[in-house]
Write an enzyme that holds these catalytic residues in place. Structure first.
Site, PDB file in Angstrom:
ATOM      1  CD  GLU A  16      -1.995  -3.634   5.208  1.00 49.19           C
ATOM      2  OE1 GLU A  16      -3.159  -3.488   4.794  1.00 49.19           O
ATOM      3  OE2 GLU A  16      -1.171  -4.398   4.666  1.00 49.19           O
TER       4      GLU A  16
ATOM      5  CG  HIS B 142       0.617  -6.607   2.507  1.00 47.64           C
ATOM      6  ND1 HIS B 142      -0.304  -5.747   1.956  1.00 47.64           N
ATOM      7  CD2 HIS B 142       1.530  -6.857   1.523  1.00 47.64           C
ATOM      8  CE1 HIS B 142       0.027  -5.489   0.696  1.00 47.64           C
ATOM      9  NE2 HIS B 142       1.141  -6.149   0.406  1.00 47.64           N
TER      10      HIS B 142
ATOM     11  CG  HIS C 101      -1.696  -1.358   1.273  1.00 47.53           C
ATOM     12  ND1 HIS C 101      -2.721  -1.726   0.436  1.00 47.53           N
ATOM     13  CD2 HIS C 101      -1.475  -2.435   2.099  1.00 47.53           C
ATOM     14  CE1 HIS C 101      -3.114  -2.978   0.746  1.00 47.53           C
ATOM     15  NE2 HIS C 101      -2.372  -3.420   1.742  1.00 47.53           N
TER      16      HIS C 101
ATOM     17  CD  GLU D 220      -1.476 -10.090   4.962  1.00 47.46           C
ATOM     18  OE1 GLU D 220      -1.329  -9.116   5.734  1.00 47.46           O
ATOM     19  OE2 GLU D 220      -2.123 -10.013   3.894  1.00 47.46           O
TER      20      GLU D 220
HETATM   21 ZN   LIG Z   1      -2.213  -5.208   2.850  1.00 43.95          ZN
END
Ligand SMILES: [Zn+2]
Length: 539
Positions: A389, A442, A375, A504
């Site tokens: 995030e 992420h 992102h 993640e």
């Molecule tokens: Zn993400």
């Protein structure tokens, strides 16, 4: 036999030592050459001695001029205003050498059959005779005698029978140290300015269209004329410390007495954009700890980012003042000073150390890793518990970069600031860098109770790396829930031919876990775990 010969040689040597100082040397430089140098670094420490162990006596700014005194190894002793000290020779370029003139005395025989004797007196034997009008170079003078050298003899003649003339010979060095041959050049336009009239003009090694092409200079750029050849080529400094020749034909350019003040049509300054054809497409590897990336080729231009030691970039362009245009992040280009790196033909496979040698320590030595902070910019990613995030992703990415670099890896970042590269941009960047591994970072979001880290892979060949990284993280984050490594169809991995995983790191939707995720301790542990996973994978 051997012994006697040595004794004899020793006596001869001793004699010459005793005799020579009694003569007065005549041929001597009456003006020492002065070399002016320019600082080619944003700031340069001047030290009290020739190594970094000596204390800094002055800090010199980019472009400051200094006078060279001497050199020792890779250090140059210079004078800047009233301060004398040592600077690293790497960060200065020679700008000029003043004319060095030397005085040569000639002795011309004013009589016929002048004896040239082996010593300064009539008691010495005659070596030969000099006819009237012939001359010799004066080597020394003693009382009423002069020692001369002719094509045939070296000996002494009486001053009464010669006339001594003084001739000044001057040789001017150009900025690259080559001597300009006065016979082949005209001085009429030297010091004037040559302005390019055509869209682009080749700069060549010598004054001939068949000579090696060094660079291309652009329309409306002006250069001081350093020399001019008989076939109407002019010598210019096309980049810092670099000189070359361009045709001064009136169809290609204009010669003016002063530097034209009109700005160029392409909006660049009238120093022009120089494209040294030889460096574009090569690789620039950073040798400074960190280097600023700027909007344009100047140390005063807006800072866009910093790039780290050991990272390599393809050279997109090069300015006349030795700045290099690079892609520092996906789709983002900027300029870095060419003084703080090394140019190589191909992409270095190992990090380059400060002294230019390859480092062999570091278990990820030479591995190229693309770190992709998910992102960014307008895309916040998941938002929960007051956390975006994109911010956490970037913080972990920066921590991971440090750990990977410490292990010897060459790290390429898809972003280092709050910008938004598209998924396509990230994959294109990875394709360009051809890394040994692509790591996308992420943070997860789900129900408030979900927690733990997951390592995702898409291509079958990525699963092994995913497993190693999961293990590394499990070791470094013993208090986190290990959700394992799993298949997921992800664009950045699917469209990317390189080995890659998407980590993640934890759930920002979990109120308890997010407190941990926000800490530097977590970031460093996660970065350590990923780095160790990579080290074990590449073992
Ligand atoms: Zn993400």
């Amino acid at each position: 036999m051997k012994n006697n010969r040595f004794k004899f040689m020793f006596l001869l040597l001793l004699c010459s030592i005793l005799i020579i100082p009694s003569f007065v040397g005549v041929r001597q430089a009456n003006a020492a050459s002065t070399v002016t140098m320019k600082v080619n670094a944003e700031s340069l420490n001047m030290r009290s001695g020739p190594s970094t162990n000596y204390k800094v006596v002055k800090v010199l700014k980019m472009g400051s001029k200094v006078t060279k005194i001497s050199t020792k190894g890779t250090w140059t002793k210079v004078k800047s205003s009233s301060t004398t000290g040592w600077i690293s020779s790497k960060y200065v370029v020679k700008v000029s050498t003043t004319a060095t003139s030397s005085t040569t005395k000639k002795a011309v025989a004013t009589v016929s059959n002048l004896n040239i004797r082996s010593g300064a007196g009539t008691s010495y034997k005659s070596l030969g005779k000099l006819s009237k009008g012939t001359s010799g170079t004066v080597l020394a003078e003693k009382n009423s005698w002069v020692k001369i050298k002719t094509s045939k003899y070296t000996g002494w003649v009486s001053k009464s029978y010669v006339s001594i003339t003084t001739k000044k010979s001057t040789s001017t060095s150009s900025s690259n140290g080559s001597t300009v041959k006065p016979a082949a050049t005209s001085t009429a336009n030297v010091g004037k300015y040559f302005t390019v009239k055509v869209d682009s003009l080749n700069v060549r090694k010598s004054s001939s269209a068949s000579s090696t092409k060094l660079a291309v200079i652009k329309k409306n750029s002006s250069y001081k004329i350093l020399a001019q050849s008989s076939n109407n080529w002019v010598k210019i400094t096309y980049a810092t410390g670099k000189t070359g020749w361009v045709s001064a034909s009136t169809s290609y350019g204009k010669i003016t007495k002063t530097k034209p003040t009109t700005s160029s049509s392409n909006g660049n300054s009238n120093t022009g954009t120089v494209v040294p054809s030889t460096d574009i497409g090569k690789y620039f590897t950073i040798t400074a700890d960190s280097l600023n990336v700027r909007k344009s080729a100047s140390a005063t231009s807006t800072k866009l980012d910093t790039v780290k030691y050991g990272s390599s970039f393809k050279i997109l362009d090069k300015s006349s003042n030795n700045w290099i245009k690079i892609t520092y992040a996906t789709g983002k280009t900027g300029w870095v000073s060419g003084s703080y790196g090394k140019i190589t033909k191909s992409k270095p496979t190992k990090p380059v150390s400060n002294d230019g040698t390859n480092t062999s320590d570091g278990s990820l030595s030479g591995k190229v890793i693309v770190v992709d902070a998910g992102h960014g910019g307008s895309d916040s990613g998941a938002v929960a518990n007051g956390v975006l995030e994109k911010d956490l992703n970037l913080q972990v990415a920066l921590a991971l970069r440090s750990k990977l670099q410490a292990a010897g890896a060459i790290v390429k970042m898809t972003r280092t600031t709050d910008i938004f590269p598209t998924l396509y941009d990230r994959v294109s960047f990875s394709n360009m860098m051809k890394p040994d591994a692509f790591i996308s970072l992420h943070h997860d979001s789900a129900t408030a109770s979900a927690r733990g880290f997951t390592v995702l892979y898409t291509k079958g060949k990525d699963s092994t790396l995913a497993s190693y990284i999961k293990q590394g993280m499990s070791n470094s984050l013993p208090n986190m829930v290990n959700r394992g490594h799993k298949y997921q169809n992800l664009y950045v991995l699917r469209e990317n031919p390189q080995i890659g995983v998407l980590v993640e790191l934890g759930f920002i939707t979990n109120l308890q876990e997010v407190q941990t995720l926000k800490t530097a301790t977590f970031r460093n542990s996660a970065a350590n775990g990923i780095t160790n996973g990579l080290i074990n994978y590449f073992k």
